[in-house]
Write an enzyme that holds these catalytic residues in place. Structure first.
Site: not given
Length: 111
Positions: A99-100
């Site tokens: 995830h970012w």
């Protein structure tokens, strides 16, 4: 429950999220417990443990992720003047799902 909030809660629908952008393979949404005034999370809909776990067969998914991140970051920058794009690895990565974070503003008081 595993150590994967994104699969266990978000992608399963157990935790409702405010979507920002969605493709067939990627979801961007407002963080459920934001650390910044603007805090968007971008995840693949497929479980991938982290950035360094991506294999060659997933490169098209990585490109799709980067496109969603780029478009979302551009929108945040246009509206707020700047943003950071962050991904965590190892001990810094609370949820073991790639995830970012796209964030803008000063960190909120997390007392």
């Amino acid at each position: 429950m595993t150590n994967d909030f994104y699969c266990d809660e978000v992608l399963s629908g157990k935790t409702a999220v405010e979507k920002v952008k969605e493709t067939a393979n990627v979801l961007a949404y407002h963080h459920t417990k934001p650390y910044y005034p603007v805090h968007i999370v971008v995840i693949p809909k497929k479980h991938i443990p982290s950035l360094i776990a991506i294999v060659e067969s997933e490169h098209d998914l990585l490109l799709e992720l980067m496109l969603v991140i780029k478009e979302t970051a551009a929108e945040v920058t246009k509206e707020y003047g700047s943003c950071k794009v962050i991904t965590n690895l190892g001990e810094y990565q609370d949820s073991k799902h790639l995830h970012w974070h796209i964030v803008s503003g000063q960190p909120l008081n997390q007392s």
